[in-house]
Design an enzyme around this catalytic site. Sequence first.
Site, PDB file in Angstrom:
ATOM      1  N   CYS A  31       0.753  -1.245   0.000  1.00  0.00           N
ATOM      2  CA  CYS A  31       0.000   0.000   0.000  1.00  0.00           C
ATOM      3  C   CYS A  31       0.788   1.301   0.000  1.00  0.00           C
ATOM      4  O   CYS A  31       1.944   1.384   0.388  1.00  0.00           O
ATOM      5  CB  CYS A  31      -0.954   0.048   1.180  1.00  0.00           C
ATOM      6  SG  CYS A  31      -1.824  -1.469   1.464  1.00  0.00           S
TER       7      CYS A  31
ATOM      8  N   GLY B  95       0.978  -0.590  -4.853  1.00  0.00           N
ATOM      9  CA  GLY B  95      -0.201  -1.446  -4.699  1.00  0.00           C
ATOM     10  C   GLY B  95      -1.072  -1.326  -5.923  1.00  0.00           C
ATOM     11  O   GLY B  95      -1.510  -0.235  -6.267  1.00  0.00           O
TER      12      GLY B  95
ATOM     13  N   ASN C 214      -0.889   2.038   5.543  1.00  0.00           N
ATOM     14  CA  ASN C 214       0.216   1.350   4.883  1.00  0.00           C
ATOM     15  C   ASN C 214       1.048   0.685   5.955  1.00  0.00           C
ATOM     16  O   ASN C 214       1.547   1.374   6.855  1.00  0.00           O
ATOM     17  CB  ASN C 214       1.071   2.337   4.086  1.00  0.00           C
ATOM     18  CG  ASN C 214       2.300   1.664   3.502  1.00  0.00           C
ATOM     19  OD1 ASN C 214       2.293   0.469   3.228  1.00  0.00           O
ATOM     20  ND2 ASN C 214       3.356   2.436   3.306  1.00  0.00           N
ATOM     21  N   GLY C 215       1.160  -0.646   5.871  1.00  0.00           N
ATOM     22  CA  GLY C 215       1.956  -1.350   6.869  1.00  0.00           C
ATOM     23  C   GLY C 215       1.285  -2.624   7.304  1.00  0.00           C
ATOM     24  O   GLY C 215       0.327  -3.084   6.676  1.00  0.00           O
TER      25      GLY C 215
ATOM     26  N   TYR D   2      14.417  -1.682  -3.619  1.00  0.00           N
ATOM     27  CA  TYR D   2      13.515  -2.174  -4.647  1.00  0.00           C
ATOM     28  C   TYR D   2      12.186  -1.432  -4.764  1.00  0.00           C
ATOM     29  O   TYR D   2      11.720  -1.159  -5.867  1.00  0.00           O
ATOM     30  CB  TYR D   2      13.254  -3.658  -4.384  1.00  0.00           C
ATOM     31  CG  TYR D   2      12.156  -4.256  -5.208  1.00  0.00           C
ATOM     32  CD1 TYR D   2      12.351  -4.508  -6.574  1.00  0.00           C
ATOM     33  CD2 TYR D   2      10.926  -4.560  -4.645  1.00  0.00           C
ATOM     34  CE1 TYR D   2      11.336  -5.055  -7.335  1.00  0.00           C
ATOM     35  CE2 TYR D   2       9.911  -5.101  -5.407  1.00  0.00           C
ATOM     36  CZ  TYR D   2      10.118  -5.353  -6.754  1.00  0.00           C
ATOM     37  OH  TYR D   2       9.111  -5.890  -7.508  1.00  0.00           O
TER      38      TYR D   2
END
Lengths: 476, 476, 476, 476
Positions: free
Chosen positions: D12, D38, D113-114, D254
């Site tokens: 996300c 995402g 997010n997480g 990445y």
Amino acid sequence: MSNEVRSLNEECGVFGVWGHEDANQITYFGLHSLQHRGQEGAGIVSNDEGTLIGYRGLGLLSDVFRKPEKIKKLTGNAAIGHVRYATAGSNGIDNIQPFLFDFYDAQFALAHNGNLTNATTLRNELEQDGAIFKSSSDSEVLMHLIRRSNADTLHEQVKEALNQVRGGFAYLLMTSDCMIAALDPNGFRPLSIGQMVNGAYVVASETCALDSVGAAFVRDVNPGEIVTISDEGLSIDVYTTDTKMAICSMEYIYFARPDSDICGINVHSARKRMGRQLARETSIAADMVIGVPNSSLSAASGYAEESGIPYEMGLVKNQYVARTFIQPTQALREQGVRMKLSAVKSVVRGKKIILVDDSIVRGTTSKHIVRLLKEAGAAEVHLRIASPPLKYPCFYGIDIQKQSELIAAHKSVEEMRAIIDVDSLSFLSETGLIDSIGLNLDASYSGLCMAYFNGDYPTPLYDYETEYLANLTAEK
Amino acid sequence: MSNEVRSLNEECGVFGVWGHEDANQITYFGLHSLQHRGQEGAGIVSNDEGTLIGYRGLGLLSDVFRKPEKIKKLTGNAAIGHVRYATAGSNGIDNIQPFLFDFYDAQFALAHNGNLTNATTLRNELEQDGAIFKSSSDSEVLMHLIRRSNADTLHEQVKEALNQVRGGFAYLLMTSDCMIAALDPNGFRPLSIGQMVNGAYVVASETCALDSVGAAFVRDVNPGEIVTISDEGLSIDVYTTDTKMAICSMEYIYFARPDSDICGINVHSARKRMGRQLARETSIAADMVIGVPNSSLSAASGYAEESGIPYEMGLVKNQYVARTFIQPTQALREQGVRMKLSAVKSVVRGKKIILVDDSIVRGTTSKHIVRLLKEAGAAEVHLRIASPPLKYPCFYGIDIQKQSELIAAHKSVEEMRAIIDVDSLSFLSETGLIDSIGLNLDASYSGLCMAYFNGDYPTPLYDYETEYLANLTAEK
Amino acid sequence: MSNEVRSLNEECGVFGVWGHEDANQITYFGLHSLQHRGQEGAGIVSNDEGTLIGYRGLGLLSDVFRKPEKIKKLTGNAAIGHVRYATAGSNGIDNIQPFLFDFYDAQFALAHNGNLTNATTLRNELEQDGAIFKSSSDSEVLMHLIRRSNADTLHEQVKEALNQVRGGFAYLLMTSDCMIAALDPNGFRPLSIGQMVNGAYVVASETCALDSVGAAFVRDVNPGEIVTISDEGLSIDVYTTDTKMAICSMEYIYFARPDSDICGINVHSARKRMGRQLARETSIAADMVIGVPNSSLSAASGYAEESGIPYEMGLVKNQYVARTFIQPTQALREQGVRMKLSAVKSVVRGKKIILVDDSIVRGTTSKHIVRLLKEAGAAEVHLRIASPPLKYPCFYGIDIQKQSELIAAHKSVEEMRAIIDVDSLSFLSETGLIDSIGLNLDASYSGLCMAYFNGDYPTPLYDYETEYLANLTAEK
Amino acid sequence: MSNEVRSLNEECGVFGVWGHEDANQITYFGLHSLQHRGQEGAGIVSNDEGTLIGYRGLGLLSDVFRKPEKIKKLTGNAAIGHVRYATAGSNGIDNIQPFLFDFYDAQFALAHNGNLTNATTLRNELEQDGAIFKSSSDSEVLMHLIRRSNADTLHEQVKEALNQVRGGFAYLLMTSDCMIAALDPNGFRPLSIGQMVNGAYVVASETCALDSVGAAFVRDVNPGEIVTISDEGLSIDVYTTDTKMAICSMEYIYFARPDSDICGINVHSARKRMGRQLARETSIAADMVIGVPNSSLSAASGYAEESGIPYEMGLVKNQYVARTFIQPTQALREQGVRMKLSAVKSVVRGKKIILVDDSIVRGTTSKHIVRLLKEAGAAEVHLRIASPPLKYPCFYGIDIQKQSELIAAHKSVEEMRAIIDVDSLSFLSETGLIDSIGLNLDASYSGLCMAYFNGDYPTPLYDYETEYLANLTAEK
């Protein structure tokens, strides 16, 4: 007339089956026969050896399950389903039922037909206590009450919860282990139990759904009852004994399918008796009797038989749904109406017509139909309504909650006649309706909810009390 | 019964309007009322000051034009439209009409109701001469013939082309300048002209479409006529005088809407007379008369009136379309039938029933309906068919081309009775049908195509001759 | 830059395979690697033992064949496919290729990359002679010419037809028996033959498609050749010997994929040499070289290597497609550009930048990119274009036909520099381009079409002659 | 390589803006630049004068908001949005964020997010206390904690709730009055604040989103901070002081976009330094350096610069998404890989290649790429990985939770080399990575979460402790 034309809408139908390897398809068939009770959403939850699997969507059942794999994925020997009429402002996918609840220790599916009168109060109390609702539907309240109950067994938790909600409700729940049906203390909404050849039990809002899956009628669910169906079979308990039957009279008049029996009385036959009684009460000489298709055809044929006046097909309903996206100019609006209904010129030209309809909500549709007949050459149109004037809103599950929209709430019969532009207008009497249905539990009580006609609500109105009184005041 | 249940299908309806600023919406309304003539594709081409604009798609009209902008883009004062029944193997979008042809020097739109009997021959000849067809439809042949004509004017080119095609056809063409309608020399298919209040002319397959847009009936197009409508008004010419009226009797029996008048005869009234005549021809004592909804209700009420036996609603049709994607197990197949039609138990239980249907194609649907009634408790079911036995295929525009599928082509009435499992079975006589319709042009000629019943085709069969004879042989 | 940003568009890619049981999937893979040649439509026609089966649709290949069954239905051992760039006004489904023609005696599938210069003339002549076209595409002309040919064999008919069309074309046809490829006399468009391990032959617009299906390169199709592939194998003939190679230089500069070899020259390597040559011709001191992703990265790295100036990633392209439906306000327009490309602030801040792009069409995109870099803090931006100024339209298959849109056609280099708002601007020379590509057929002829830069069209322009001259005049 | 190819997925991205009349479109632009975080769902909730309005759907942002009206309906001056990566089994629409909660007394929108490490424990406790969750997402827990808090103000309620959740989280909440951002005590996930020209505040997962909407960078949100943005402006508080920065090193390696700055360090530059360091650590003579597009291009160019070996484009990535619906036969599987990536034969043929990739997860993709190069003629391929071997799962928001899938967890470097079939294989060292990123907070602490490489998780693992230990045991 049909649901497409006017704004008198049932709020939902429920169906469930326990103990059949084709539970998903049987539920699909059952819901299909209940489609008239709600066209804006549909869903099914199946039970595959204790795991509940659900799918739901907006639109007609056949649209929601257009792709065969949607049904195929609902594996298992039991399922419950729901067709929904979405009230304004609550038409999102989140409100489509059955609701499927995943808890760390259990799964529940919940389907509801009806309307709670204390839902807002309960919901606010629950939210003040930290609850989070996943929908704006009042149906979800019951689940919160069940989960917050401190009773020892699920059965007791459900009974405790049922005693907290008020109004009209036919609930259908499913857990890993059983299917539970429950009816409100007044039995406002119909709910019947059937059994298939293999022994599987079926629960449905109308008996037509039992027929559609080849199930034999077992019995109706009674007010205050909670019915549990599991692999052990059927067991019936009561969660309250403070009950008084008041089945919705509009189910007989307009909503239910003619092939359904409600409280043991066939709907088509009741409507035919309403037509006969209407003929007796509002006799007039004429060339023919015409019914507004499709819901008024039974009453019209009863009227014709009783009066001896020929029954004719003077109106034809287009069997294809007309989408209303086209916003016609003033000049085209009349043509829009013609897309749904046509007058048969060669039948009505020069004739004196008795037009039978089941009810009048706003009066606009009646006005359009009368104009169709007159333009087709009808000499006279006498409108006969096979129910009393609709004056009061329903708070138990029918979408006529705005009293301001009911023409009979504000106009006299003569005023209505003038607005609809018809040669004469008469309604069936309240006693005529009661007698035609013939449910009469005893000499002094009809067993029906007649509040739409006389304002005598069988229960307190709770959250709606203020709104209702305000409406009354505002309109005086 | 309805199209959904059996495989007797009309091939298309056409509609056009010239001279109205809402031409696109009027065409939409008109096509909507012709939807029963074809449900597998629809299209409209409008004419905006000489430029033709088209849109077409697969499915019902309301699906094709689901998005309002699809209609809105079809601007201009004239339009023609088409609803299509797709025969097997030709159901791609390429075959949906109206066809729109763009030439460097002209545009044409073409819509066709009917079936040509020499289309294959003509097409092969044209291809041998370098022609490339854009569809597999026989309708396109006419356009090639027109473009290859050496006649001086478009009018003469069209007349020349019309004289080359054989079979049943009601054509509707539109160019920048005019709308052209033409009917085959036998008038197999109906085609009527109407006029709106503002003077705009309307052409439609059935008069119900005129009514649906508020147009007054002007006159029918006659066999061999070519009608041109432009800003100069209406003009009528003939492309051949070698004509003999033979309007399709199945239009009266089953296809057309009851509120349409075909050749001046109202369809509902004709069906009611068929029912009356059927009662006279096949009298039997019974408790009630039941019609198969919806197409047989007129005949059933005629039967009831003539016989004096009460007309009852013993079968209820589900007004919601049931998708057939579910492939039910053997055990569920019966339930699939119940999705479309239900027997009203309380009405039929223990009763001796006269069941009226308009026709029998394969017999399978009749068998299912009879079983429904018997399972609902009917004591006896006597099936009365308001038309003679269907024994021969149609080559002029109705999809019953496979004789092998017609039960009456291979079985005696008694054999059919046994297969359908009914207590008695009778058909209307051919003369009874002719008299009930009552078109009789003179004492000796019915004016009807009765080939389905007696194999007397009013024309040579051309491309179908061999196939037809082979069928006859194979079946002996 | 990518196709999404500017209006320089290839018109189509073709792919075919003969002799492999997975012909449908191989064609899908091949077309996928040619997707950059056309994104607005795609189709595949397979050959199942002599029967051609087709499917086509609007949009990207992956959208058209989103449902696996679409591919699965295209059974058989051979197939041809097409990806299409739709020019304005011709973007309907009717124009998506391969075209599939069904004749009474044969089937044909036709796919075309290129643009005919005498299509309008031929089409008008054919229509005057009764032909009806199913599309507005010039590709269809060939089929009419073939069908109207009086030659004895299909092979001769095709050769006769090929001799009548003018302009740029790489055709791929398929019949029941064979696959036919043909290239125009100037070889404007690339077309290569490959062979798979099992012996199946493959034909494709670019060699990257051969690689994508694991086919070994066999040879390029030469100008004027007609290649026939059947179960008998590969045979090559010529339909004309009046040929002169003039492969489109823009294929090397911008269109083709870097991993393709065109006429034996790798595209990435050619671009790198263009960058090196550009560095030699337009040397300037700077902190870094930045390429416009993705098409200019090869040239930029060549420039960096030759100049010894570091190559940096100063611009990042968003790999997700940004739909352009949002009509931003003036204030938001700049942000719309940022959706596709971002400057890397920490890289470019305070730096003197050499920005390498492959070409300039309108100049608007360049202007936006320069602004992105300056707003990100670039001290100076020196724009270097790895091709000469684009001044003339292409009539052989690239969509830059409107000369009025080419900034270099109307502005001097200094005027362009000022408009784009860059510190300096230089272009690669024509000889620099020719040498970088290195095709040189002999000392005096490049073998390339350089008309975009100098107006020297290798052929007469036929239907476009007048339009071209008018443009030239109007602009003076 | 890109997300499409391998299973290392960010969970996300969040974006919010407060105080701009185009809040809906700005949020759309911002989310578009975070799409790489995402791709399986997206949603936006706007705030129109205190009323929250939401829309969300499955798929890419551009698919979810394909119809312009979806965006237009999200009126108001503030909005928050979310792009989601859906972990297996939780990919229904119910889990797409932002979640929109409607209470009788308030509305909340929540985006996360997480990944929480104690979500299951908290959820079970809450359910035992009567809570009902609307999703299976752990993100919803926070809302329940807030609503059940007894603190006096919303601010204190949120702080209380934040102190109960554990793991990695960047939260974005919106109420009628304000937007609240909060970061976990370790700052596992990035979160930055920006400001637009008109003063509107913006919060986003990466700074590239600030750039995409033209917002200036203000500052990063620090571990343990709670940021409130309202019409009164920006205010920053801390909900805990027990913090220790441990930003996810994989964001640098990445996940993040190269143009983003994380904790003040540009991602592209960090990757280039990793490549340089990799060259220093794993030197080898070769003809060229090739990066795996797109994520490894920065590292590859760093390697090339440091080593002095030319950087070449030996692999080309197809910019069009390849749908994976085709289930290729064994023979076709290799071709499926080629749809995404192609080797440039003319570049790599006969060459000794250093192939730089950012990381190895399962090794299967690396194996395929190496084969592509070898089939294209590469003489030798030496694989250099710009990060240490991935051996341990992430529990803070990256989808590599199954240790069994990580090849480096079970194989030695030599074993991996043999499996991937490469001539040599080397990884960047941990200290090399730390130094290349260069965040070093002080001499002894990197400020990074390096747990993927060494198993040193900066926090207790709570709900995952058992699973993690079981994995460890099982694998020994």
